[in-house]
Design an enzyme around this catalytic site. Structure first.
Site, PDB file in Angstrom:
ATOM      1  N   GLU A 151       0.799  -1.230   0.000  1.00 16.42           N
ATOM      2  CA  GLU A 151       0.000   0.000   0.000  1.00 16.42           C
ATOM      3  C   GLU A 151       0.830   1.277   0.000  1.00 16.42           C
ATOM      4  O   GLU A 151       0.444   2.268  -0.583  1.00 16.42           O
ATOM      5  CB  GLU A 151      -0.942   0.022   1.216  1.00 16.42           C
ATOM      6  CG  GLU A 151      -2.067  -0.988   1.117  1.00 16.42           C
ATOM      7  CD  GLU A 151      -2.990  -0.936   2.316  1.00 16.42           C
ATOM      8  OE1 GLU A 151      -3.282   0.165   2.800  1.00 16.42           O
ATOM      9  OE2 GLU A 151      -3.424  -2.001   2.772  1.00 16.42           O
ATOM     10  N   ASP A 187      -2.377  -4.561   3.559  1.00 13.52           N
ATOM     11  CA  ASP A 187      -2.576  -4.815   4.994  1.00 13.52           C
ATOM     12  C   ASP A 187      -3.626  -5.901   5.246  1.00 13.52           C
ATOM     13  O   ASP A 187      -4.574  -6.048   4.480  1.00 13.52           O
ATOM     14  CB  ASP A 187      -3.015  -3.529   5.706  1.00 13.52           C
ATOM     15  CG  ASP A 187      -1.930  -2.471   5.669  1.00 13.52           C
ATOM     16  OD1 ASP A 187      -0.771  -2.832   5.434  1.00 13.52           O
ATOM     17  OD2 ASP A 187      -2.256  -1.287   5.863  1.00 13.52           O
ATOM     18  N   ASP A 197      -6.404  -6.417   6.879  1.00 16.58           N
ATOM     19  CA  ASP A 197      -7.669  -6.028   7.477  1.00 16.58           C
ATOM     20  C   ASP A 197      -8.655  -5.867   6.323  1.00 16.58           C
ATOM     21  O   ASP A 197      -8.320  -6.130   5.165  1.00 16.58           O
ATOM     22  CB  ASP A 197      -7.535  -4.754   8.322  1.00 16.58           C
ATOM     23  CG  ASP A 197      -6.993  -3.569   7.521  1.00 16.58           C
ATOM     24  OD1 ASP A 197      -6.937  -3.653   6.291  1.00 16.58           O
ATOM     25  OD2 ASP A 197      -6.624  -2.558   8.146  1.00 16.58           O
ATOM     26  N   GLU A 228      -9.932  -3.278   4.872  1.00 17.14           N
ATOM     27  CA  GLU A 228      -9.560  -2.266   3.892  1.00 17.14           C
ATOM     28  C   GLU A 228      -8.439  -2.788   3.001  1.00 17.14           C
ATOM     29  O   GLU A 228      -8.466  -2.628   1.779  1.00 17.14           O
ATOM     30  CB  GLU A 228      -9.105  -1.008   4.631  1.00 17.14           C
ATOM     31  CG  GLU A 228      -9.310   0.284   3.878  1.00 17.14           C
ATOM     32  CD  GLU A 228     -10.749   0.764   3.906  1.00 17.14           C
ATOM     33  OE1 GLU A 228     -11.139   1.448   2.959  1.00 17.14           O
ATOM     34  OE2 GLU A 228     -11.476   0.417   4.852  1.00 17.14           O
ATOM     35  N   TYR A 257       1.714  -3.996  13.284  1.00 21.08           N
ATOM     36  CA  TYR A 257       0.634  -3.272  12.605  1.00 21.08           C
ATOM     37  C   TYR A 257      -0.179  -2.436  13.589  1.00 21.08           C
ATOM     38  O   TYR A 257      -0.550  -2.909  14.665  1.00 21.08           O
ATOM     39  CB  TYR A 257      -0.279  -4.274  11.890  1.00 21.08           C
ATOM     40  CG  TYR A 257      -1.275  -3.623  10.966  1.00 21.08           C
ATOM     41  CD1 TYR A 257      -0.849  -2.747   9.972  1.00 21.08           C
ATOM     42  CD2 TYR A 257      -2.638  -3.868  11.090  1.00 21.08           C
ATOM     43  CE1 TYR A 257      -1.753  -2.148   9.116  1.00 21.08           C
ATOM     44  CE2 TYR A 257      -3.551  -3.276  10.232  1.00 21.08           C
ATOM     45  CZ  TYR A 257      -3.102  -2.411   9.250  1.00 21.08           C
ATOM     46  OH  TYR A 257      -4.006  -1.809   8.406  1.00 21.08           O
ATOM     47  N   ARG A 263      -3.177  -0.873  13.324  1.00 23.17           N
ATOM     48  CA  ARG A 263      -4.650  -0.849  13.355  1.00 23.17           C
ATOM     49  C   ARG A 263      -5.149  -2.203  13.850  1.00 23.17           C
ATOM     50  O   ARG A 263      -5.255  -3.150  13.090  1.00 23.17           O
ATOM     51  CB  ARG A 263      -5.226  -0.519  11.981  1.00 23.17           C
ATOM     52  CG  ARG A 263      -4.993   0.923  11.579  1.00 23.17           C
ATOM     53  CD  ARG A 263      -5.730   1.311  10.318  1.00 23.17           C
ATOM     54  NE  ARG A 263      -5.489   2.715  10.011  1.00 23.17           N
ATOM     55  CZ  ARG A 263      -4.476   3.166   9.296  1.00 23.17           C
ATOM     56  NH1 ARG A 263      -3.600   2.310   8.810  1.00 23.17           N
ATOM     57  NH2 ARG A 263      -4.323   4.448   9.071  1.00 23.17           N
ATOM     58  N   HIS A 312      -4.836 -10.028  14.485  1.00 25.03           N
ATOM     59  CA  HIS A 312      -3.653  -9.205  14.699  1.00 25.03           C
ATOM     60  C   HIS A 312      -3.096  -9.401  16.097  1.00 25.03           C
ATOM     61  O   HIS A 312      -3.766  -9.906  16.983  1.00 25.03           O
ATOM     62  CB  HIS A 312      -3.995  -7.726  14.528  1.00 25.03           C
ATOM     63  CG  HIS A 312      -4.326  -7.348  13.126  1.00 25.03           C
ATOM     64  ND1 HIS A 312      -5.207  -6.349  12.824  1.00 25.03           N
ATOM     65  CD2 HIS A 312      -3.912  -7.841  11.938  1.00 25.03           C
ATOM     66  CE1 HIS A 312      -5.306  -6.240  11.516  1.00 25.03           C
ATOM     67  NE2 HIS A 312      -4.532  -7.131  10.958  1.00 25.03           N
TER      68      HIS A 312
END
Length: 784
Positions: free
Chosen positions: A9, A82, A84, A86, A290, A292, A335
């Site tokens: 990203e 990532d 997740d 998103e 990470y 988030r 996570h």
């Protein structure tokens, strides 16, 4: 050309990973999302099962073109966005745009950017998880629907301005802030008297130590407090009972996204958005895992590294293995908590991220350290005259444990009046006589719940189940940008309080003053925020309901786990919501956002506080009156809901004529851009500390000279009639006409003083015809 193309990203992450993977891998960044919903017609085909219509934004065309070429020329493409929802959605969009088959394209994920983690991910690739993609898609579509359907309702039904907007999470966040403000506005402080007695006794070295004991109760009135002190005149005091209780304190869990945001706000004073920006930088440079996450888990490898760090730095006694459990049962994805990648690094060299990294390191280390061991002593002291009891307490730290490294901060609402750090008591014995130095009954006032900070708002949103780790920072930023909420300080006000004192068997009374109500960096709702919240509460109660909003989050989780079909979930929401929108457009009256204050004694005209085009203001008279109404802009600290008639009339003291300077009148007033002074047809903004209602000529005159001199130094050339100026700026000379600035072409910069009127006009027309392309805003990840 490398055999393998890895797409991540962010460019910072790409550089770090490329070093790890070696020459057979080329790592490129897609710079976040490469597609978004179309702007036209909402970008959603609602009639066709909420089918989204995606487009590639202009600023992503070049990136997509480059990735297509690289994907075509490489043997294998790996998607490493990532882990997740998103990130999963970004990988899916890459498949769609680059023509990759999602059934065979390798998807790799990792929670830390280290050689072992990256190599393990490459050895264990997986395929796209469409449940996660659909959960992200459902959130994006639902939020687009709410925004696109609610915002036009606000435009149609409110007289303020057309930049109004609403959002599923942002509107609920504003509601929290508005409700807290109204609690504060309606709160009536009640006073009571707290009794404290100060005694002396000898410590183990024979030195006199003063310690404090508290009275048996708080007294409601000064008379009751005085009566108690009268009863203590001539009394003897002795220790009636002593209790020694062992105690312990345990460390907090390692950081999640929200607890990191809260603690960085409390300890470092960082805004939520700054914390996330710095955390992203730390993650992409391989320093932390990470950022988030709503998980408090630590991997076995991490636990081993933490144990080594603790025993090496502090000794074996300080280590205690702990397994923390998530409070949030629906914690997203697998996570870890936020932790340093390498526990042996207690700090980093980068000055920007140093403080945040050290906070993360300390919290992580402390989470696996021993309890702090305490000994609390509670002594009951008898009063011989009325046999009431005073209580003295002291706390002694026997073993510091995790406190050697870290102590969690507290928000304002978590600190009570009673909470004071316990000092240690001298060695006391039952029946021991004590010497009273003084007994005080001090008047104290009850306090309302404090206004939210960014940190305490995040905490509240998380408690209510509203939003997820990725949404807090953008939500708080958005409500401030929309003008619904502002972050500011509040000055305290003077308040008198009474103290009754018993000393040497004499009672004295004094009145002292204190500064109360001062607040720093708190979230205040604006009048606009209050009016919009009231309107949405009235007509869209389900969208504004905390429980309903949390339920929607739960449904997104169910989609992510494959337990719910995304478009069916959207349909269940949309049908009643759209009906509410149609009913409101048809039946709701326009909102004026005004409050009647009274009548002007001179003219008999009504006085109202209301929202104007440029914010809250006071109006005397009506628009339809023959004589034009009078207007006055309200101060930033005033509110339509709470301003009094007297305060409103005070605003009409402007403009003020301060007298003459250089044979010209000096007027002060408040305009669209704030307070200013007018002199000789020129306007000068007042300094922040200058109050237009009290500032005097001797303060303004130096300001005029100072700003005029600065302006003269900036001026290269002026064409008075056409109101065109050529000025010096921080980045070189430029042309100004009215309020607009125009860039001078490079070839004319050195000869800016020689530019003619015709040349200046030509430059202005050329810039108007070919406006400079706006730079794409910074990538907003995980936006609500």
């Amino acid at each position: 050309m490398a055999k393998n193309l890895v797409i991540v990203e962010s460019p910072a992450k790409a550089k770090t990973i490329e070093k790890i993977l070696g020459k057979d891998f080329e790592v490129k960044s897609c710079f976040g999302h490469i597609r978004d919903l179309e702007k036209d017609d909402m970008g959603i085909d609602i009639a066709n099962n909420f089918k989204p219509k995606y487009t590639i934004p202009d600023d992503k065309e070049k990136i997509v073109k480059e990735l297509k070429k690289l994907a075509k020329d490489t043997d294998e493409v790996w998607l490493a966005t990532d882990e997740d929802r998103e990130g999963e959605a970004i990988s899916w969009h890459l498949c769609e745009v680059l023509g990759l088959d999602p059934d065979v394209t390798k998807r790799i994920v990792f929670h830390e950017i280290t050689k072992p983690a990256i190599e393990k991910a490459v050895q264990q690739p997986r395929l796209l998880d469409m449940n996660l993609v659909n959960a992200q898609q459902a959130r994006r579509i639902l939020d687009r629907i709410v925004g696109f359907e609610l915002s036009p309702v606000l435009w149609r039904k409110m007289s303020m301005r057309n930049s109004l907007s609403a959002g599923r999470v942002q509107s609920v966040a504003v509601r929290l802030i508005v409700e807290r403000e109204r609690e504060i506005n309606t709160f009536n402080a009640v006073s009571s008297f707290k009794v404290e007695a100060f005694f002396t006794a000898k410590d183990l070295q024979g030195k006199n130590i003063t310690f404090k004991a508290e009275g048996p109760t708080r007294f409601k009135t000064a008379e009751d407090a005085e009566k108690f002190l009268q009863q203590c005149v001539g009394a003897a005091y002795s220790v009636k009972d002593i209790q020694v209780k062992p105690g312990k304190k345990s460390p907090a869990a390692p950081f999640t996204t929200s607890t990191l945001q809260q603690e960085a706000s409390r300890k470092l004073g960082y805004s939520v958005s700054k914390t996330m920006l710095l955390a992203q930088k730390l993650y992409e440079s391989g320093k932390i895992t990470y950022m988030r996450t709503d998980s408090v888990n630590l991997s076995d490898t991490a636990l081993g590294d933490i144990q080594n760090a603790i025993t090496t730095n502090y000794g074996q006694r300080y280590h205690q293995h702990r397994k923390f459990k998530n409070k949030n049962e629906s914690a997203q994805e697998a996570h870890e908590a936020i932790r340093p990648t390498y526990m042996e690094n207690a700090t980093v060299d980068d000055s920007d991220t140093k403080k945040l990294y050290e906070l993360i390191w300390k919290r992580t280390i402390a989470s696996q350290m021993s309890d702090a061991e305490l000994e609390k002593t509670i002594a009951k002291i008898d009063i011989s005259t009325n046999h009431e009891e005073l209580t003295a307490s002291g706390e002694v730290l026997k073993f510091d444990g995790f406190l050697k490294v870290y102590m969690e901060g507290k928000d304002d609402e978590d600190v009570s009046d009673e909470e004071e750090s316990d000092g240690s008591l001298p060695a006391l014995a039952v029946k021991q006589a004590l010497d009273l130095k003084e007994m005080k009954a001090t008047e104290r006032y009850s306090r309302p719940a404090p206004r939210y900070t960014e940190a305490s708002l995040v905490k509240k949103l998380e408690e209510l189940g509203i939003g997820r780790p990725s949404t807090y920072a953008p939500t708080i930023t958005t409500v401030q940008k929309r003008g619904y909420v502002e972050k500011r300080d509040k000055e305290g006000i003077k308040r008198n309080f009474r103290i009754l004192s018993l000393k040497a068997d004499k009672i004295t009374k004094v009145t002292e003053s204190e500064n109360t109500g001062a607040e720093k960096s708190k979230l205040f709702p604006t009048d606009l925020g209050m009016i919009v919240t009231d309107f949405l509460n009235q007509y869209f109660s389900s969208v504004m309901d905390y429980g309903f909003t949390a339920k929607i989050e739960g449904e997104f989780d169910e989609v992510a786990h494959g337990k719910k079909i995304w478009n069916k979930m959207l349909n269940d929401f949309y049908t009643p919501f759209h009906k509410d929108v149609e009913n409101t457009l048809e039946k709701a009256e326009r909102v004026k956002g005004e409050r009647q204050l009274g009548v002007d004694q001179e003219t008999g005209k009504p006085i109202v506080a209301r929202m104007g085009r440029y914010g809250p203001m006071i109006q005397i008279g009506k628009a339809e009156d023959e004589e034009k109404p009078k207007f006055a802009k309200m101060k930033s600290t005033q509110s339509i809901e709470t301003i009094t008639l007297e305060e409103a009339m005070e605003l009409f003291r402007l403009p003020r004529n301060l007298g003459q300077f250089e044979d010209q009148d000096v007027l002060v007033n408040i305009g669209r851009f704030g307070p200013y002074a007018a002199h000789n047809k020129q306007f000068y903004s007042l300094k922040k500390e200058m109050d237009p209602y009290t500032v005097e000529l001797d303060e303004i005159a130096p300001l005029i000279v100072e700003k005029r001199t600065a302006k003269d130094e900036r001026t290269i050339k002026v064409f008075e009639k056409e109101k065109i100026q050529i000025l010096k700026g921080p980045y070189g000379p430029y042309i100004k006409q009215g309020l607009r600035n125009y860039k001078i072409p490079k070839e004319k910069i050195d000869a800016a003083a020689d530019i003619t009127l015709e040349e200046a006009k030509a430059i202005i027309e050329d810039v108007k015809a070919n406006p400079p392309k706006k730079k794409a805003p910074p990538r907003k990840k995980k936006a609500e």
